[in-house]
Design a protein around this motif. Sequence first.
Motif, PDB file in Angstrom:
ATOM      1  N   TYR A  38      52.002  -1.980  63.378  1.00 37.62           N
ATOM      2  CA  TYR A  38      50.998  -1.869  62.323  1.00 37.62           C
ATOM      3  C   TYR A  38      50.774  -0.431  61.851  1.00 37.62           C
ATOM      4  O   TYR A  38      50.144  -0.214  60.807  1.00 37.62           O
ATOM      5  CB  TYR A  38      49.647  -2.424  62.799  1.00 37.62           C
ATOM      6  N   THR A  41      54.789   1.924  57.920  1.00 37.56           N
ATOM      7  CA  THR A  41      55.653   1.036  57.145  1.00 37.56           C
ATOM      8  C   THR A  41      57.086   1.237  57.637  1.00 37.56           C
ATOM      9  O   THR A  41      57.409   2.281  58.240  1.00 37.56           O
ATOM     10  CB  THR A  41      55.572   1.353  55.650  1.00 37.56           C
ATOM     11  N   TYR A  70      52.676  -2.227  55.225  1.00 37.20           N
ATOM     12  CA  TYR A  70      52.387  -2.426  56.647  1.00 37.20           C
ATOM     13  C   TYR A  70      52.491  -3.911  56.985  1.00 37.20           C
ATOM     14  O   TYR A  70      52.373  -4.770  56.118  1.00 37.20           O
ATOM     15  CB  TYR A  70      50.977  -1.925  56.980  1.00 37.20           C
ATOM     16  N   ASN A 226      45.363  -0.894  58.467  1.00 40.86           N
ATOM     17  CA  ASN A 226      46.631  -1.148  57.778  1.00 40.86           C
ATOM     18  C   ASN A 226      46.867  -2.643  57.587  1.00 40.86           C
ATOM     19  O   ASN A 226      47.401  -3.076  56.565  1.00 40.86           O
ATOM     20  CB  ASN A 226      47.788  -0.534  58.565  1.00 40.86           C
TER      21      ASN A 226
END
Length: 292
Positions: A38, A41, A70, A226
């Motif tokens: 998490y 990205t 994410y 995220n």
Amino acid sequence: MGRNFTPLAVFGFAPQWSDDVYRFLWDGELLEMGENPYLKTPNEWQRGNQNAVDAELKLLFQNLNSPDYYSVYPPLNQAVFWFGAKASMGIAWNGFMGLRLILLLGEIGVFFLLLRLLHTFQKPENLLILYWFNPLVILEITGNFHFEGLVLLFLLFCIAALKRKKMALSGGFWGLAIGMKLLPLMLAPTFLFFTNTRRRIAFWAGGGLALILSFAWLWLDQSYLNFLQSLRLYQGKFEFNASVYYLFREVGFWVQGYNIIGVLTKILSLGTLVAIVFFFLEKEGKHSSGTR
């Protein structure tokens, strides 16, 4: 007996209509390496770990459909991804088969639970065909690696426990279904208005405990920030097989001259909630009048 294992028909094939599985295995591989899926990205992670990217991760990254977002998959779902990564042993195909094995076992569980519930509610067994031989179910779950089958498994356990008046267990299975995918949250109005669950503290306690156990991991390193960001993107920006939405979108283009998705998602979400409450109350009213 062979007819009872129809999902085996697609067991050995790669997914043809969805590339989500690459993200599943990507998140699973990060977990296998002790990373938090998490926090970054895929693009961010790859830029910072270029020397750690092996052949499998390169293959997965090249096929990701959302490398700049994410992860939006709940922690309980991530546990299944970890199993897929564990089974891959550096080969993506092994990971596909590991995930598919879990989904197939879930479908077998759904088969027997549905059969049991049909007997419990005194319904004909042949109704099972509507699910078990449904080509969309076969393609989407064991074919395209989507996890609605495991969600249904938990919900069927929820119904079975509710029928046996095991309220805490029933609520717990509902919580686990939400922990797998957020969609079963749509049942909250139903349980709030349903006489057998509305005032049962044990049901809500079981559901609450399951939710805490399922989502507590999001508090690590504030991962929930995220996760919620991606959830808002999926809810308010992405356009999937949206049926009615596409019709309203065209009206928006005609009236406003641009895509009014930001407004439409809020209106349609509220409309869905109102429809759920309305249909449940109507059904409950008919049931009450029929028992007098």
